[in-house]
Design a protein around this motif. Structure first.
Motif, PDB file in Angstrom:
ATOM      1  N   ASN A  43       0.827  -1.214   0.000  1.00 20.65           N
ATOM      2  CA  ASN A  43       0.000   0.000   0.000  1.00 20.65           C
ATOM      3  C   ASN A  43       0.859   1.262   0.000  1.00 20.65           C
ATOM      4  O   ASN A  43       0.537   2.242  -0.674  1.00 20.65           O
ATOM      5  CB  ASN A  43      -0.953   0.011   1.198  1.00 20.65           C
ATOM      6  N   LYS A  44       1.959   1.249   0.723  1.00 17.13           N
ATOM      7  CA  LYS A  44       2.850   2.414   0.781  1.00 17.13           C
ATOM      8  C   LYS A  44       3.500   2.639  -0.586  1.00 17.13           C
ATOM      9  O   LYS A  44       3.638   3.774  -1.040  1.00 17.13           O
ATOM     10  CB  LYS A  44       3.900   2.204   1.873  1.00 17.13           C
ATOM     11  N   ILE A  45       3.871   1.573  -1.268  1.00 15.24           N
ATOM     12  CA  ILE A  45       4.468   1.696  -2.609  1.00 15.24           C
ATOM     13  C   ILE A  45       3.442   2.265  -3.586  1.00 15.24           C
ATOM     14  O   ILE A  45       3.746   3.166  -4.364  1.00 15.24           O
ATOM     15  CB  ILE A  45       5.032   0.345  -3.092  1.00 15.24           C
ATOM     16  N   ILE A  46       2.224   1.758  -3.537  1.00 22.43           N
ATOM     17  CA  ILE A  46       1.159   2.271  -4.415  1.00 22.43           C
ATOM     18  C   ILE A  46       0.910   3.747  -4.125  1.00 22.43           C
ATOM     19  O   ILE A  46       0.807   4.568  -5.037  1.00 22.43           O
ATOM     20  CB  ILE A  46      -0.133   1.434  -4.245  1.00 22.43           C
ATOM     21  N   GLU A  47       0.865   4.107  -2.849  1.00 26.69           N
ATOM     22  CA  GLU A  47       0.630   5.495  -2.441  1.00 26.69           C
ATOM     23  C   GLU A  47       1.726   6.440  -2.952  1.00 26.69           C
ATOM     24  O   GLU A  47       1.455   7.566  -3.345  1.00 26.69           O
ATOM     25  CB  GLU A  47       0.582   5.557  -0.912  1.00 26.69           C
ATOM     26  N   LEU A  48       2.966   5.959  -2.987  1.00 30.77           N
ATOM     27  CA  LEU A  48       4.104   6.828  -3.320  1.00 30.77           C
ATOM     28  C   LEU A  48       4.639   6.642  -4.742  1.00 30.77           C
ATOM     29  O   LEU A  48       5.656   7.227  -5.098  1.00 30.77           O
ATOM     30  CB  LEU A  48       5.233   6.599  -2.305  1.00 30.77           C
ATOM     31  N   LYS A  49       3.971   5.842  -5.548  1.00 28.10           N
ATOM     32  CA  LYS A  49       4.459   5.548  -6.900  1.00 28.10           C
ATOM     33  C   LYS A  49       4.660   6.814  -7.737  1.00 28.10           C
ATOM     34  O   LYS A  49       5.588   6.890  -8.531  1.00 28.10           O
ATOM     35  CB  LYS A  49       3.507   4.580  -7.607  1.00 28.10           C
ATOM     36  N   ASP A  50       3.815   7.825  -7.550  1.00 32.06           N
ATOM     37  CA  ASP A  50       3.962   9.063  -8.314  1.00 32.06           C
ATOM     38  C   ASP A  50       5.123   9.922  -7.807  1.00 32.06           C
ATOM     39  O   ASP A  50       5.571  10.828  -8.493  1.00 32.06           O
ATOM     40  CB  ASP A  50       2.675   9.885  -8.268  1.00 32.06           C
ATOM     41  N   VAL A  51       5.598   9.641  -6.610  1.00 34.96           N
ATOM     42  CA  VAL A  51       6.687  10.404  -6.000  1.00 34.96           C
ATOM     43  C   VAL A  51       8.053   9.813  -6.339  1.00 34.96           C
ATOM     44  O   VAL A  51       9.036  10.524  -6.458  1.00 34.96           O
ATOM     45  CB  VAL A  51       6.508  10.434  -4.454  1.00 34.96           C
ATOM     46  N   SER A  52       8.106   8.489  -6.498  1.00 34.67           N
ATOM     47  CA  SER A  52       9.389   7.810  -6.662  1.00 34.67           C
ATOM     48  C   SER A  52       9.292   6.695  -7.703  1.00 34.67           C
ATOM     49  O   SER A  52       8.350   5.919  -7.690  1.00 34.67           O
ATOM     50  CB  SER A  52       9.818   7.227  -5.315  1.00 34.67           C
ATOM     51  N   PRO A  53      10.304   6.581  -8.564  1.00 34.17           N
ATOM     52  CA  PRO A  53      10.298   5.504  -9.561  1.00 34.17           C
ATOM     53  C   PRO A  53      10.704   4.148  -8.988  1.00 34.17           C
ATOM     54  O   PRO A  53      10.446   3.116  -9.583  1.00 34.17           O
ATOM     55  CB  PRO A  53      11.319   5.985 -10.596  1.00 34.17           C
ATOM     56  N   SER A  54      11.361   4.165  -7.823  1.00 32.95           N
ATOM     57  CA  SER A  54      11.793   2.910  -7.218  1.00 32.95           C
ATOM     58  C   SER A  54      11.864   3.077  -5.698  1.00 32.95           C
ATOM     59  O   SER A  54      11.827   4.186  -5.179  1.00 32.95           O
ATOM     60  CB  SER A  54      13.157   2.484  -7.768  1.00 32.95           C
ATOM     61  N   PHE A  55      12.012   1.928  -5.023  1.00 35.84           N
ATOM     62  CA  PHE A  55      12.007   1.901  -3.562  1.00 35.84           C
ATOM     63  C   PHE A  55      13.084   0.950  -3.071  1.00 35.84           C
ATOM     64  O   PHE A  55      13.230  -0.152  -3.595  1.00 35.84           O
ATOM     65  CB  PHE A  55      10.637   1.436  -3.050  1.00 35.84           C
ATOM     66  N   VAL A  56      13.805   1.377  -2.067  1.00 36.68           N
ATOM     67  CA  VAL A  56      14.822   0.537  -1.452  1.00 36.68           C
ATOM     68  C   VAL A  56      14.174  -0.139  -0.250  1.00 36.68           C
ATOM     69  O   VAL A  56      13.556   0.524   0.594  1.00 36.68           O
ATOM     70  CB  VAL A  56      16.040   1.371  -1.003  1.00 36.68           C
ATOM     71  N   ILE A  57      14.325  -1.445  -0.184  1.00 35.70           N
ATOM     72  CA  ILE A  57      13.787  -2.220   0.927  1.00 35.70           C
ATOM     73  C   ILE A  57      14.980  -2.815   1.669  1.00 35.70           C
ATOM     74  O   ILE A  57      15.881  -3.385   1.054  1.00 35.70           O
ATOM     75  CB  ILE A  57      12.885  -3.376   0.430  1.00 35.70           C
TER      76      ILE A  57
END
Length: 174
Positions: A43-57
């Motif tokens: 849900n956090k990735i979906i929420e922030l998809k427009d802010v960031s092209p990728s996510f570090v886990i």
């Protein structure tokens, strides 16, 4: 690194919750979240998809703060331990309300060596290297290397004049 909520499935076997999720464009502790389960992560990735092209886990490492080592010319010039001040806060960034204290690198040569080696390997002449120590095992973990670190906190808590050290370094190259 994941690019969308669907790609989370491919990494879940490598981690246990809670996890730390960071947007690729995050700075100064902004865009960093502690997530408790798979649904919250997606849900956090979906929420922030427009802010960031990728996510570090990455795994959450139990700790009582982190260490920011400031390097100039691949040499550590000072360090501070940063700690969160609010109950339940896991980020220790000074810009997020954390507090600092001087960290003695002479008593922690392993931490100093890690920071200097990392700045050298990445060819980052001026760097803020963030290292966290596992609260239970004492094992150091590299969080990140910042090529444009703020140094007002370092100066406040250690008395190191980072700006002067940067000037001296670049003068020595000329």
């Amino acid at each position: 690194i994941v690019f969308n909520a669907k790609s989370v499935n491919s990494i879940l076997d490598n981690f246990e919750f809670p996890l730390i999720m960071k947007v690729s464009e995050g700075r100064q502790g902004k865009g960093v979240f502690k997530v408790q389960n798979e649904v919250e992560l997606k849900n956090k990735i979906i929420e922030l998809k427009d802010v960031s092209p990728s996510f570090v886990i990455r795994e959450f490492i139990p700790n009582d703060g982190d260490i920011r080592i400031f390097t100039v010319g691949y040499k550590a010039i000072g360090a501070m331990k940063r700690m969160p001040t609010r109950k339940g806060e896991f980020r220790s960034n000074i810009s997020q309300g954390g507090i600092g204290e001087k960290f003695d690198l002479e008593k922690a040569s392993e931490i100093k060596e890690i920071a200097e080696r990392l700045s050298e390997i990445t060819r980052t002449e001026i760097a803020g290297v963030d290292i966290i120590i596992h609260k239970e095992t004492g094992q150091p973990y590299i969080l990140e290397i910042n090529p444009g670190p703020q140094f007002t906190g370092l100066e406040k808590y250690t008395g190191v004049n980072a700006a002067l050290e940067i000037i001296k370094y670049f003068e020595s190259l000329g």
